[in-house]
Structure formats: C-alpha cells, structure tokens
Write an enzyme that holds these catalytic residues in place. Structure first.
Site, PDB file in Angstrom:
ATOM      1  CD  GLN A 196      -7.913  -4.386  -3.406  1.00  0.00           C
ATOM      2  OE1 GLN A 196      -8.634  -4.907  -2.571  1.00  0.00           O
ATOM      3  NE2 GLN A 196      -6.877  -3.635  -3.073  1.00  0.00           N
ATOM      4  N   GLY A 241      -1.198  -9.888   1.549  1.00  0.00           N
ATOM      5  CA  GLY A 241      -0.031 -10.761   1.656  1.00  0.00           C
ATOM      6  C   GLY A 241       1.239 -10.111   1.139  1.00  0.00           C
ATOM      7  CG  MET A 285       8.923  -0.713   4.069  1.00  0.00           C
ATOM      8  SD  MET A 285       9.263  -2.004   5.214  1.00  0.00           S
ATOM      9  CE  MET A 285      10.929  -1.544   5.647  1.00  0.00           C
ATOM     10  CB  SER A 326       3.494  -6.186  -1.720  1.00  0.00           C
ATOM     11  OG  SER A 326       2.930  -6.187  -0.427  1.00  0.00           O
ATOM     12  CE  LYS A 351       3.020   2.508  -0.222  1.00  0.00           C
ATOM     13  NZ  LYS A 351       2.266   1.438  -0.835  1.00  0.00           N
ATOM     14  N   GLY A 385       6.077  -2.993   7.074  1.00  0.00           N
ATOM     15  CA  GLY A 385       4.948  -2.061   7.170  1.00  0.00           C
ATOM     16  C   GLY A 385       3.701  -2.790   7.653  1.00  0.00           C
ATOM     17  CG  HIS A 386       1.824  -5.805   5.196  1.00  0.00           C
ATOM     18  ND1 HIS A 386       2.707  -6.113   4.187  1.00  0.00           N
ATOM     19  CD2 HIS A 386       0.715  -5.319   4.585  1.00  0.00           C
ATOM     20  CE1 HIS A 386       2.157  -5.843   3.019  1.00  0.00           C
ATOM     21  NE2 HIS A 386       0.951  -5.344   3.224  1.00  0.00           N
TER      22      HIS A 386
HETATM   23  P1  AMP Z   1      -1.875  -4.327   1.167  1.00  0.00           P
HETATM   24  O1  AMP Z   1      -1.434  -5.713   1.496  1.00  0.00           O
HETATM   25  O2  AMP Z   1      -0.932  -3.603   0.282  1.00  0.00           O
HETATM   26  O3  AMP Z   1      -3.308  -4.253   0.740  1.00  0.00           O
HETATM   27  O4  AMP Z   1      -1.798  -3.533   2.539  1.00  0.00           O
HETATM   28  C1  AMP Z   1      -2.469  -3.975   3.681  1.00  0.00           C
HETATM   29  C2  AMP Z   1      -2.466  -2.864   4.700  1.00  0.00           C
HETATM   30  O5  AMP Z   1      -1.113  -2.540   5.022  1.00  0.00           O
HETATM   31  C3  AMP Z   1      -3.113  -1.582   4.167  1.00  0.00           C
HETATM   32  O6  AMP Z   1      -3.879  -0.997   5.207  1.00  0.00           O
HETATM   33  C4  AMP Z   1      -1.919  -0.734   3.804  1.00  0.00           C
HETATM   34  O7  AMP Z   1      -2.184   0.650   3.863  1.00  0.00           O
HETATM   35  C5  AMP Z   1      -0.929  -1.152   4.880  1.00  0.00           C
HETATM   36  N1  AMP Z   1       0.436  -0.859   4.461  1.00  0.00           N
HETATM   37  C6  AMP Z   1       1.032  -1.187   3.286  1.00  0.00           C
HETATM   38  N2  AMP Z   1       2.280  -0.684   3.235  1.00  0.00           N
HETATM   39  C7  AMP Z   1       2.481  -0.018   4.402  1.00  0.00           C
HETATM   40  C8  AMP Z   1       3.564   0.731   4.947  1.00  0.00           C
HETATM   41  N3  AMP Z   1       4.693   0.896   4.278  1.00  0.00           N
HETATM   42  N4  AMP Z   1       3.415   1.276   6.178  1.00  0.00           N
HETATM   43  C9  AMP Z   1       2.247   1.119   6.875  1.00  0.00           C
HETATM   44  N5  AMP Z   1       1.186   0.424   6.408  1.00  0.00           N
HETATM   45  C10 AMP Z   1       1.302  -0.125   5.194  1.00  0.00           C
END
Ligand code: AMP
Length: 282
Positions: free
Chosen positions: A61, A31, A186, A188, A151, A36-37
């Site tokens: 995690q 979330g 990018m 969160s 990332k 990026g997401h």
């Molecule tokens: P997270 O919510 O941070 O667990 O990220 C969910 C997915 O989004 C993971 O596969 C991350 O690698 C991907 N993600 C997060 N930030 C970026 C970004 N800046 N560019 C591309 N994918 C991203």
C-alpha cells in the site's frame, strides 16, 4: 499476552478457543500505536469476547519507497500499549513473507470509483494494496466485527465496498478521529515531526474546522479557495489536495445538494511528511 508471528499459529489458536457464541473483534494496524489506535482497540474489547490486533506494515500500500523505509517499527512498545487496554488481547505480527509468500504484489480491485478520488489519485495503487491486505487479514482472522478509523475515511468506505461486493461476513465499524489537545489528528507519522512542525501542524485541523463553518453559507469552490490561500504562502506546509466530497460516493461537490452528506478532506506535506485529516461538514 499472546503474540503470533505466523498465520498458521494464529488460526490454529483461534480455532481452539472460539465457539459459536464467541464474537471476534479485529483491529488491523501498521503499528507505531498511539491513543487513536488504542481507542479502536478499546471499542473492540468493549464489544467482543475475543480480540485480535494485527501489526503489519503492508508494503503493497506504499507508493513511496522512502515512506515505507521510514515507517516507524516499534513492536515492543506497541505490545506494552496494547497490554494497558487488556492483557487478553491477541496480537498478530506476521512477516511480509508469511502474508505474501514471496509474491509481494497487490490484487486489483474495482471499488466503484471510490479508489479514483483523493488518496487514490495521489497515491496510485494504494487502495489495491489496502484491499489486498484487509481481505487477506479478514480471511485469516474471520472477525465478527472489524474497527477502522474515520481518520482514513476513504479507506473505511473502500473496505465497506469490498466487504459488500465479496459478501465477507464481517461488520465494518467506523470509529471517530482521536485528536491531540491541539486538534491535530493522531498519526504514527506525527512522530517524525519536529517540535516546531508539530506545533505548526495545528493549522490543518484549524483550517478544516473553519471550512465546516464556511460551508454553511459558501459554495464548495469558495471554501476550497479559502484553503488554497491559507496554505499558499505558508513557509513549511504544502497543500497536496483539499476536497469537499459526497460521503457516499467520495465524488467532489460541485453544487450543494441538501439530501447529501458532505465531508472535507485534506492532505498536506510538512518536510516530506504527509499528513491527512477529514471533517464532516453536515
Ligand atoms: P494505521 O496503523 O495508520 O494503518 O491505522 C490503523 C487504524 O487506526 C486505521 O483504521 C486508522 O484509520 C486508525 N487510526 C489512525 N489514526 C487514528 C486516529 N487519530 N483516530 C482514530 N483512528 C485512527
């Protein structure tokens, strides 16, 4: 847009709409969605007839109670952002209890040593938590294609390893890092930076971009030295690690080998906020 909060409801809905021709795209997230997401979600929508996005802040995690407590939770805003991509996306936002059934613990995994480098070294147990939740979500969603960001390159390799070893029938697809115009990857966690810190955080991408050029002529040790010196006297940024590693094994590069692909990995702290980035060096 459909939002499911329990796996029973999600599975029953997916069973009711999917047939042999359907391809299910899946993007697992925690979330606090940003562009990026959304780039991962767009890739999924482009290539699949059914698309599921999970929003779940996975407690197992996190190795810091404070980091988990401070992780932003913005479900309504996330749903609004997903809608801008497509209103037919299915959102899965379960509770911790629904996923872990009162036993919030990780399974232990062997990822052939991938888990012992970088993030694994500095965040003990992190990848057992990642493996546990990704495996669980794959069992629930049964995706055809699952999208992960480069990332978190180490995470991407670990998920591929787990899928191969457990013979899970899913294609794991890596997607490029989406950056702010300044180059900052990018994340969160960027939302927790002050305006000044966010501006200063440009140094992370600037530095690893320089390592890309340096590595063409210098040894891994010399490049690491450059990065250590860059952050040594910085008033607000603390370098946790910088590594040049083999993309396949994630082992540190000691001596360059022309047949291997290398990547630089960095983690820095800004006012207790941990930021990571990575860049291909070949
Ligand atoms: P997270 O919510 O941070 O667990 O990220 C969910 C997915 O989004 C993971 O596969 C991350 O690698 C991907 N993600 C997060 N930030 C970026 C970004 N800046 N560019 C591309 N994918 C991203």
């Amino acid at each position: 847009m459909l939002v499911f909060n329990t796996q029973i409801e999600l599975v029953s809905y997916l069973n009711s709409i999917s047939d042999q021709k359907s391809s299910v795209g899946f993007v697992p997230t925690m979330g606090a969605l940003h562009a990026g997401h959304l780039s991962l979600i767009q890739e999924s929508v482009k290539n699949n007839s059914i698309n599921v996005i999970s929003i779940f802040v996975n407690p197992t995690q996190f190795n810091s109670v404070e980091d988990l407590a401070k992780y932003p939770k913005t479900l309504d805003a996330d749903i609004a952002k997903i809608k801008t991509v497509s209103s037919s996306i299915i959102v899965f936002a379960p509770s911790v209890d629904d996923i872990y059934g009162g036993k919030t613990v990780s399974q232990h995994f062997d990822f052939d040593g991938l888990e012992n480098q970088m993030e694994g070294k500095f965040r003990p147990g992190h990848f057992d938590g990642v493996g546990t939740i990704v495996k669980r979500l794959f069992e629930i969603v049964k995706p055809t294609n699952a999208y992960f960001g480069e990332k978190d390159f180490q995470q991407l390799q670990i998920v591929k390893n787990m899928v191969d070893k457990n013979k899970i029938p899913v294609n794991v697809i890596g997607c490029p890092i989406f950056r702010e115009p300044s180059g900052l990857a990018m994340s969160s966690r960027n939302e927790r930076l002050s305006v000044i810190e966010r501006k200063e955080a440009e140094i992370i991408y600037k530095t690893i971009s320089q390592t890309q050029k340096l590595f063409a002529t210098k040894s891994a040790a010399a490049v690491s030295d450059f990065v250590t010196k860059t952050f040594k006297n910085h008033p607000h940024f603390e370098l946790e690690y910088f590594e040049i590693a083999d993309e396949a094994t994630l082992k540190s590069c000691v001596r360059k080998n022309k047949t291997k692909k290398y990547r630089a990995f960095i983690a820095v702290f800004v006012n207790k906020i941990r930021l990571i980035d990575t860049i291909s060096l070949n």
